[in-house]
Scaffold this motif. Sequence first.
Motif, PDB file in Angstrom:
ATOM      1  N   SER A   1       0.798  -1.228   0.000  1.00 53.35           N
ATOM      2  CA  SER A   1       0.000   0.000   0.000  1.00 53.35           C
ATOM      3  C   SER A   1       0.832   1.281   0.000  1.00 53.35           C
ATOM      4  CB  SER A   1      -0.946  -0.002   1.208  1.00 53.35           C
ATOM      5  OG  SER A   1      -0.188  -0.031   2.401  1.00 53.35           O
ATOM      6  N   ASP A   2       2.134   1.165  -0.244  1.00 50.24           N
ATOM      7  CA  ASP A   2       2.992   2.350  -0.303  1.00 50.24           C
ATOM      8  C   ASP A   2       2.720   3.110  -1.601  1.00 50.24           C
ATOM      9  OD1 ASP A   2       4.972   4.257  -0.216  1.00 50.24           O
ATOM     10  OD2 ASP A   2       6.637   2.833  -0.368  1.00 50.24           O
ATOM     11  N   GLN A   3       2.155   4.312  -1.480  1.00 49.52           N
ATOM     12  CA  GLN A   3       1.784   5.072  -2.667  1.00 49.52           C
ATOM     13  C   GLN A   3       2.991   5.488  -3.501  1.00 49.52           C
ATOM     14  OE1 GLN A   3      -1.305   7.846  -1.187  1.00 49.52           O
ATOM     15  NE2 GLN A   3      -1.840   8.062  -3.341  1.00 49.52           N
ATOM     16  N   TRP A   4       4.127   5.718  -2.879  1.00 47.49           N
ATOM     17  CA  TRP A   4       5.333   6.064  -3.636  1.00 47.49           C
ATOM     18  C   TRP A   4       5.719   4.912  -4.565  1.00 47.49           C
ATOM     19  CZ3 TRP A   4       7.147  10.842  -3.861  1.00 47.49           C
ATOM     20  CH2 TRP A   4       6.866  11.720  -2.816  1.00 47.49           C
ATOM     21  N   GLN A   5       5.715   3.696  -4.026  1.00 49.89           N
ATOM     22  CA  GLN A   5       6.072   2.526  -4.826  1.00 49.89           C
ATOM     23  C   GLN A   5       5.022   2.271  -5.903  1.00 49.89           C
ATOM     24  OE1 GLN A   5       8.960   0.776  -4.524  1.00 49.89           O
ATOM     25  NE2 GLN A   5       8.367  -0.284  -6.371  1.00 49.89           N
ATOM     26  N   LEU A   6       3.762   2.395  -5.532  1.00 50.61           N
ATOM     27  CA  LEU A   6       2.689   2.188  -6.514  1.00 50.61           C
ATOM     28  C   LEU A   6       2.768   3.209  -7.653  1.00 50.61           C
ATOM     29  CD1 LEU A   6      -0.275   1.355  -4.122  1.00 50.61           C
ATOM     30  CD2 LEU A   6       0.732  -0.187  -5.825  1.00 50.61           C
ATOM     31  N   ALA A   7       3.117   4.441  -7.329  1.00 48.83           N
ATOM     32  CA  ALA A   7       3.248   5.470  -8.372  1.00 48.83           C
ATOM     33  C   ALA A   7       4.353   5.091  -9.357  1.00 48.83           C
ATOM     34  CB  ALA A   7       3.531   6.825  -7.733  1.00 48.83           C
ATOM     35  N   GLN A   8       5.468   4.559  -8.835  1.00 50.91           N
ATOM     36  CA  GLN A   8       6.555   4.129  -9.716  1.00 50.91           C
ATOM     37  C   GLN A   8       6.120   2.964 -10.603  1.00 50.91           C
ATOM     38  OE1 GLN A   8       9.435   5.666 -10.240  1.00 50.91           O
ATOM     39  NE2 GLN A   8       8.734   7.190  -8.787  1.00 50.91           N
ATOM     40  N   GLU A   9       5.415   2.009 -10.009  1.00 48.76           N
ATOM     41  CA  GLU A   9       4.977   0.838 -10.773  1.00 48.76           C
ATOM     42  C   GLU A   9       3.978   1.214 -11.859  1.00 48.76           C
ATOM     43  OE1 GLU A   9       6.487  -2.014 -10.564  1.00 48.76           O
ATOM     44  OE2 GLU A   9       7.681  -1.294  -8.875  1.00 48.76           O
ATOM     45  N   ILE A  10       3.061   2.131 -11.558  1.00 43.38           N
ATOM     46  CA  ILE A  10       2.063   2.524 -12.550  1.00 43.38           C
ATOM     47  C   ILE A  10       2.737   3.295 -13.694  1.00 43.38           C
ATOM     48  CG2 ILE A  10       1.265   4.703 -11.537  1.00 43.38           C
ATOM     49  CD1 ILE A  10      -0.978   2.080 -13.122  1.00 43.38           C
ATOM     50  N   ARG A  11       3.757   4.084 -13.378  1.00 44.31           N
ATOM     51  CA  ARG A  11       4.504   4.778 -14.436  1.00 44.31           C
ATOM     52  C   ARG A  11       5.212   3.777 -15.355  1.00 44.31           C
ATOM     53  NH1 ARG A  11       5.638   8.342 -10.029  1.00 44.31           N
ATOM     54  NH2 ARG A  11       4.503  10.268 -10.320  1.00 44.31           N
ATOM     55  N   LYS A  12       5.797   2.749 -14.751  1.00 42.93           N
ATOM     56  CA  LYS A  12       6.461   1.708 -15.542  1.00 42.93           C
ATOM     57  C   LYS A  12       5.461   0.995 -16.445  1.00 42.93           C
ATOM     58  CE  LYS A  12       9.274   0.252 -11.836  1.00 42.93           C
ATOM     59  NZ  LYS A  12       9.867  -0.858 -11.116  1.00 42.93           N
ATOM     60  N   LEU A  13       4.321   0.635 -15.868  1.00 44.16           N
ATOM     61  CA  LEU A  13       3.308  -0.091 -16.652  1.00 44.16           C
ATOM     62  C   LEU A  13       2.764   0.746 -17.811  1.00 44.16           C
ATOM     63  CD1 LEU A  13       1.387  -1.858 -13.764  1.00 44.16           C
ATOM     64  CD2 LEU A  13       2.756  -2.962 -15.554  1.00 44.16           C
ATOM     65  N   VAL A  14       2.512   2.009 -17.556  1.00 46.82           N
ATOM     66  CA  VAL A  14       1.994   2.887 -18.617  1.00 46.82           C
ATOM     67  C   VAL A  14       3.063   3.087 -19.690  1.00 46.82           C
ATOM     68  CG1 VAL A  14       1.221   5.233 -19.146  1.00 46.82           C
ATOM     69  CG2 VAL A  14       0.245   4.017 -17.194  1.00 46.82           C
ATOM     70  N   ALA A  15       4.323   3.216 -19.283  1.00 46.81           N
ATOM     71  CA  ALA A  15       5.406   3.393 -20.250  1.00 46.81           C
ATOM     72  C   ALA A  15       5.591   2.140 -21.109  1.00 46.81           C
ATOM     73  CB  ALA A  15       6.713   3.722 -19.531  1.00 46.81           C
ATOM     74  N   TYR A  16       5.321   0.959 -20.517  1.00 48.35           N
ATOM     75  CA  TYR A  16       5.478  -0.290 -21.240  1.00 48.35           C
ATOM     76  C   TYR A  16       4.392  -0.404 -22.283  1.00 48.35           C
ATOM     77  CZ  TYR A  16       5.757  -5.273 -22.200  1.00 48.35           C
ATOM     78  OH  TYR A  16       5.866  -6.468 -22.809  1.00 48.35           O
TER      79      TYR A  16
END
Length: 167
Positions: A152-167
């Motif tokens: 539930s760490d929003q910082w980590q989730l923000a990074q993961e969502i950026r990676k997924l959208v970039a992919y």
Amino acid sequence: MFFYGENSYAMRQEVDRIKGHYIQKSEGDLNLEVIDMADHKAGYLLDALAVQPLLASSRFIIVKNLGANKPAAEKIEEVLGLVPASTVLLIEEPTVDKRSSYYKKLSAQKGAKEFKKLSDPQLRDWLVAEAKKLGGSMAPGLASQLIRMVGSDQWQLAQEIRKLVAY
């Protein structure tokens, strides 16, 4: 203004939004000052409040960790009394003792806002909205799965969502 709470991600986003608005409105960051009170004595903040705006009508001072600096926190009434009308003061606290007079004085101020951690359904909705804001899309079920995998760490989730959208 007084921002506090354990959701450092949401707090940082809001501070950055306000700071960006100020910089745009004042056409630069000449009168913007960020003070981390963990590195300064109480007098430093009092001196900063006494400075008049330079080539502008206002100043914006962001103060971090004021509560961690006991001598400065004990002078909160004096600090608030010295804020000129030309200065916007934002105090940012990640953790604060809600029993303290420091908290009670600041939370009674106009613009006080608590940033609470998001529940899993709120995180899911935030992830879906964040993906859309970044130009992608995410189904709520996938967002829930990502929360289970990452936490539930929003910082980590923000990074993961950026990676997924970039992919």
